[in-house]
Scaffold this motif. Structure first.
Motif, PDB file in Angstrom:
ATOM      1  N   ARG A 195       0.740  -1.233   0.056  1.00 32.67           N
ATOM      2  CA  ARG A 195      -0.072  -0.032   0.018  1.00 32.67           C
ATOM      3  C   ARG A 195       0.972   1.243  -0.010  1.00 32.67           C
ATOM      4  N   PRO A 227      -6.636  -9.328  -1.460  1.00 33.49           N
ATOM      5  CA  PRO A 227      -8.221  -9.279  -0.803  1.00 33.49           C
ATOM      6  C   PRO A 227      -8.919  -8.422  -1.454  1.00 33.49           C
ATOM      7  N   HIS A 273     -10.556  -4.900  -2.447  1.00 39.04           N
ATOM      8  CA  HIS A 273     -10.858  -3.584  -2.040  1.00 39.04           C
ATOM      9  C   HIS A 273      -9.640  -3.121  -1.118  1.00 39.04           C
ATOM     10  N   ASP A 274      -8.901  -4.097  -0.531  1.00 41.77           N
ATOM     11  CA  ASP A 274      -7.915  -3.756   0.373  1.00 41.77           C
ATOM     12  C   ASP A 274      -6.813  -2.889   0.032  1.00 41.77           C
ATOM     13  N   ASN A 275      -6.598  -3.098  -1.296  1.00 42.83           N
ATOM     14  CA  ASN A 275      -5.503  -2.337  -2.043  1.00 42.83           C
ATOM     15  C   ASN A 275      -6.051  -1.446  -3.164  1.00 42.83           C
ATOM     16  N   THR A 307      -7.454 -14.540   0.414  1.00 44.46           N
ATOM     17  CA  THR A 307      -7.837 -14.612   1.759  1.00 44.46           C
ATOM     18  C   THR A 307      -6.584 -15.043   2.635  1.00 44.46           C
ATOM     19  N   ASP A 308      -6.801 -14.769   3.824  1.00 42.49           N
ATOM     20  CA  ASP A 308      -5.753 -15.249   4.835  1.00 42.49           C
ATOM     21  C   ASP A 308      -5.445 -16.584   5.008  1.00 42.49           C
TER      22      ASP A 308
END
Length: 284
Positions: free
Chosen positions: A57, A103, A105-107, A134-135
């Motif tokens: 990010r 993931p 929308h996380d980035n 996913t984790d």
């Protein structure tokens, strides 16, 4: 190599620290108080601190995350992230479509402001991997998708070169693990972040800006928990390493029990890094 009792023992030898974030300053859920104290005290003594992270990010979002974890801004002068380096790489794909893995929308901020659309692999010009979707995912779950990428000869840009990362009391796979699998099957990979020199060069620039003067590499200390990224990166850039044993390598090194100095040296040795010391957790 010394098993230093704290950063205070090493501080007089170094004008600046380039510190990893995830695994050193925090574990993804909470900050490590002793590490925060060490960086704050080091800066109070006149040292400069640049946080250097493989988080995929842009650095302003890393600041936000550290704020949420109550890491005071007094602990660092600047941050450079793998996300920053990835955005530079993505500029060449302006006007094109890339396939995103990570993931949802996380980035989003990684692509914000770039003339790039996200689409399926079948029409993309590249694959951009931040982390697994996913984790709970493992790289082997991506075998069929990788086959498609290989058929189209797509370059894979790993925005996070880390293989695994500490998340609370577990280890989760990161983008670097998927890049390794892709490369092993003959795919072309491009890495941003550690251990590659551009992110270190930018960190040095930021450290010199904070110090207000040029800095000698012999007086710069890298701090990190990963042999593959932190140790190899420090060696490649020609700076010393303070190795943090109590994160991703904690179990194999018995970091919080009775660690064997010879085992630690043997683990780090293939990287070529010069160790100034090691600690289970960064502390002052």
């Amino acid at each position: 190599m010394d098993n230093s009792t704290g950063l205070r023992d090493l501080a007089p030898r170094y004008d600046a620290v380039l510190s990893d974030v995830w695994g050193v300053v925090h574990n993804g859920i909470v900050a490590h108080p002793s590490a925060v104290e060490a960086l704050v005290e080091y800066r109070r003594g006149g040292g400069r601190v640049v946080l250097i992270t493989n988080a995929p990010r842009p650095s302003p979002l890393i600041v936000d995350m550290l704020d949420e974890l109550d890491v005071p801004r007094e602990a660092y002068d600047a941050i450079v992230s793998s996300g920053d380096a990835t955005r530079d790489m993505l500029e060449k794909f302006s006007g094109k479509s890339v396939h995103y893995v990570g993931p949802p929308h996380d980035n989003d901020a990684l692509f914000e402001g770039l003339d790039i659309t996200l689409g399926p692999a079948e029409t993309a010009s590249a694959v951009v991997v931040t982390d697994l979707d996913t984790d709970d995912d493992t790289p082997s779950m991506y075998t069929d998708r990788i086959t498609v990428w290989l058929q189209r000869n797509l370059p894979l840009i790993a925005a996070n070169p880390d293989r695994v990362v500490e998340h609370g009391d577990r280890l989760i796979y990161c983008g670097g693990a998927l890049a390794d699998l892709y490369e092993a099957r003959g795919g072309m990979i491009r890495m941003a972040g550690k251990p590659y020199k551009p992110i270190y060069a930018e960190a040095l620039r930021l450290a010199e800006k904070a110090a207000g003067k040029p800095l000698d590499k012999s007086r710069i200390l890298a701090i990190g928990d990963s042999v593959r990224t932190d140790a190899t990166g420090a060696a490649g850039f020609g700076i010393d390493l303070l190795f943090i044993t109590g994160s991703i390598h904690a179990a194999e090194l018995d970091a919080f029990g009775n660690p064997d100095p010879a085992a630690i040296e043997a683990l780090v040795a293939p990287s070529g890094a010069t160790m100034a010391g090691y600690m289970s957790r960064l502390a002052w």
